[in-house]
Design an enzyme around this catalytic site. Sequence first.
Site, PDB file in Angstrom:
ATOM      1  N   LYS A  73      45.502 -13.985  45.158  1.00 16.48           N
ATOM      2  CA  LYS A  73      44.417 -13.721  45.582  1.00 16.48           C
ATOM      3  C   LYS A  73      44.395 -13.315  47.020  1.00 16.48           C
ATOM      4  O   LYS A  73      45.352 -13.919  47.732  1.00 16.48           O
ATOM      5  CB  LYS A  73      43.302 -14.882  45.351  1.00 16.48           C
ATOM      6  CG  LYS A  73      41.905 -14.534  45.632  1.00 16.48           C
ATOM      7  CD  LYS A  73      41.174 -15.927  45.212  1.00 16.48           C
ATOM      8  CE  LYS A  73      39.688 -15.644  45.757  1.00 16.48           C
ATOM      9  NZ  LYS A  73      38.915 -16.778  45.114  1.00 16.48           N
ATOM     10  N   SER A 148      34.667 -15.880  42.866  1.00 19.49           N
ATOM     11  CA  SER A 148      35.419 -14.742  43.696  1.00 19.49           C
ATOM     12  C   SER A 148      36.809 -14.419  43.107  1.00 19.49           C
ATOM     13  O   SER A 148      37.304 -13.473  43.570  1.00 19.49           O
ATOM     14  CB  SER A 148      35.231 -15.100  45.090  1.00 19.49           C
ATOM     15  OG  SER A 148      35.975 -16.396  45.237  1.00 19.49           O
ATOM     16  N   SER A 172      34.940 -20.588  41.853  1.00 13.15           N
ATOM     17  CA  SER A 172      35.460 -19.249  41.903  1.00 13.15           C
ATOM     18  C   SER A 172      36.703 -19.150  41.263  1.00 13.15           C
ATOM     19  O   SER A 172      37.578 -18.057  41.180  1.00 13.15           O
ATOM     20  CB  SER A 172      35.755 -18.933  43.573  1.00 13.15           C
ATOM     21  OG  SER A 172      34.498 -18.683  43.864  1.00 13.15           O
TER      22      SER A 172
END
Lengths: 484, 101, 502
Positions: A73, A148, A172
Amino acid sequence: MTSWRYLTMHAARDLADRGELDLDAIDRAIRSAISGENPALGSYTQCLSAGAKPQAVPGSTAHALAGFGVAIKANIAGTGWRTDCGSRILKEYSAPYDATVVARLRRAGARFLGVTAMDEFGMGSSCEYSAWGEVHNPWHPDRTPGGSSGGSAAAVAAGLAWYALGSDTGGSVRLPAHCCGIVGLKPTWGRVSRYGLTAFASSLDTIGVLARDVKDAAQVYSAIAGPDPLDATSLPVSPGDPVAALTGLPRRRRIGVPRDFVRAAATPAVIEDLERVLAGLSADGAEIVSVDLPGLEAALATYTVISCAEAASNLARFDGTFYGARQPGSHYAAMVAETRSVGFGPEVKRRILLGTHVLADGYREQFYLRACRARQGLVTGMTALFRDIDALALPTAPTAAFALGSRLADPIAMYGSDVFTVPASLAGLPALTVPTGLDTDGLPLSVQLVGPACGEDYLLQLGAAVEERIRFRELKEAPWQRPL
Amino acid sequence: MDERRLIHLEKLAGLQLESDERRRLLVDLAQMATLVARLPAGGGPLMVDPVIGSQRPAPQLDSPDNDFAGDLFLARAPHHDAGFFVVPAVRPENETKEEDR
Amino acid sequence: MAAASMSRNALPATVGLEIHARLLTGTKLFCRCANRYGDAPNRNTCPVCLGLPGSLPVLQAGALNLALRVGLALDCRINEVSRFDRKNYFYPDLPRNYQITQFDRPLCVGGQLNWNQDGITQPVGLRRIHLEEDAGRSVVGRGQPTRVDLNRAGTPLVEIVTEPDLSGGHPARLWLQGLRRLLVSLEVCDGNMEEGSLRCDANIGLQGVGDGPWTEVKNLNSFRAVARAVDHEIDRLRTLVAAGETLRRQTRSWDERTGATRLMRHKEREQDYRYFPEPDLPLLTVDPARLETLREQLPELPEARCLRLQSRHDLAGAEADLICQWPRLADYFEKTMDDLLPRLHEGSAGKVPAGRLTAGWICTETLSGMSERDLRGGSFPVPPVVLAELLWLLSAGRISRSTAKTVHAEYLAGTSGDESPEQIVRRLDLGSIADPVQVREICWQVLEAAPSQVKQWLQGKENLFEFFVGRVMAASSGRIAPEAARQCLKSLLLARRDDSSL
């Protein structure tokens, strides 16, 4: 090569060890697949080239990970890529150091496939607040992959990564896992070093794992977890050997379900799916009990106040002084205001301003301190609860993956996606999302299992049992069942 | 929360919104406020140490150890000169002497 | 006017000080960058003190130990559990745009340090002591871009806040000097105000006028500035009150050049720092056992040592004070005395008591030419044993003071080899000339070489006598005791007078 791309990592490891699979060739094939498929999917914002063949450090616990490609990420630092956190303000920023989790994966011989799309600084539940394009759910292109860590989840579900690292502050990792029908693990706060994770809300941020099944998740978790002298909040406890523990089933399975809370927020499809899973667990010998925890109702408000307050402080450093995309200004304060106003997206600004408000003189008592007290109440309640039960079971989210664009005009509805994930975040407890079925639109549903602090082993065992019973990976509708 | 308050918050937060951004944000913040109003009132212990609350001993070393390539990092900064990071001048009303903090 | 000045003088002042002292640790407070002054800009940085995304602070224990030492020496109550907080504001040399400090629960509360002068001791209470990180350094020029050096960012400070127990500039100065001496003797701070290792702000109020201080005065870079600024500000406030003006809480800056304070900002427009607990650091706990160990390891504090040396060795207050500024220097003094005293019991004692002799020597000969660093580090080129012998020789009249200085210089220059002072004296042929025959010979030579001055003396110019004494000292390289020279010259000159009158 037919289904190699959708094997679980542990199955592929077995084949590779027997000489039936060439991991180098597979790595090349995956990178080629990424360049072909990523433009439509949007999961990666940076695709990395293979580079030198990574050498696992002998003695490291994860021979299991050597040679397999991971997606990272965009808020996890590494010297080989840009850590832009999905934000324009960090557009060309390249970290001059590796996050501890990245260093540990390197030592385990992992390959790095690319950097994934995310909601800016982790603030979002749909990956629609990314500075760079949209991410699509591999199950259905019009749906969100969740946020996210949406890019990470989409990459794993689409077979463009063996596993991925994400971050979970209010859900997330778990929410994208739910939306994309894969496994998501949020460890206990402090189990995995945060050194190198761009802070959003420090007391809530947790690096988590997105994987194809529970065993893969356990494997990655055991490689990245453990104390770190560079993170003063990291627990002085090693992860042990959770993979070995998976062979067993916990003898006592007393599972609590906050039914009132669930019924108040979830759709009928989600409720029905949860009950079906619980019935299955019960049939296998688990004891299901309804539990009540008063703090759950206020958890979303509590989370919003605390996470925005910490975020406002954590994001103050982004002003173009030392790094990042600076805007010109006639004087320092003007440069700062211009850089931040141009560089941050609207959701980030919303949260910073709310966070500033709840900490400001005259408001701190009624907002921030009240939220801290509510949090303490929840923690106390959860601790007491776990003296009586072994795990909590509830949905990961109130609905399946919603349509892209459907909640952009309604931030409150967007925040509502996190209603079931924020309690475990506030209490710092480990939580595991395991896919369980599909709704009538064919979108995945899941169950969220929450354990006591440092109860990852138990959770993973329980999750493996659920997975074993449901066999979600065999669903013919899954993206990984489609012909390549 | 009104416009004046929002402008004050912007100053504290190092932001400067456009007026239409500000108008939209006021609506959003009002909605968030209703969400946040659901916080229970009342006392109870304050949580000051996140979650686990265990005390970890401070490292005992006092010897410097740092191989960070600061000059390479400086070289990539938006603006640097002769070893210093450079920003536009701090304005007098915002200017505080070194000791003033 | 008289009435006005009477009311001006009537209002006692309440002065409190806020001191920031940079701790002498090897590393910064939250990372392992070197804590060093004077390096090239941005030389000592890392992801943590640069505040890079993903970096995290980790408390380095060295700073905690030093801060505890301060708290123990100042009789504070040490909080077993204290906490770090974030103080949020934007500034170029604050990399994270927040400072990690301690707000709600500091490390120490209470405590006391007195100030003394001429036998008067006044207590000054302490409010709190806490740990915090320093900001970097901004080079700000009017209209010029601001340049930032982060070497100092993250270095450890203790902030010491007093109660408003001081009454004016003079006590403030004396108190601060006492604090500095204590911090230096504890080896927690080098006390260098010019380099910014010790910074001081003053909070000034008037008794009975409002609640709390009216003015915070900043930019006090020296003890002198502290004294002057405090007195100036007290006077300014008293004048305003006497004139019936409304006071406003202000932050003012001291201008050494003009000798006045000027407004920096009104306190109503104070910054809102939005303090909240630092989530990246666990609570700061102090183990009671460790605290006890630290307490036991505390050295004798300078005030106590000063009094002890005064009474034991009969030293003057000023000398004892100076010697106790540096613990190593006081050690040096005591070790020298340990060696000197037994010798004096064996042989003859001199006119000057041993303690005063040694202190006098150390305060002049030893201190001159020693750097602050040498004094802190305790590197004395003349070992105590050697100094003791030298002072014994001097005390016994075996050498003159100037000979002692010459021998001392040999040790300073490193040319002494491993000779004892006595051996050096012999080698350089610097022993005192006490033999009356030799003394007479030299005096006779001097008079022979100055016939016109002798003639003038015989004619009544008595003040030429010292001229002859000087000539004898020069001719003998100071090896003749001045008293012996005078006696001999006197007898020789008197003899000549008798001769000439015959």
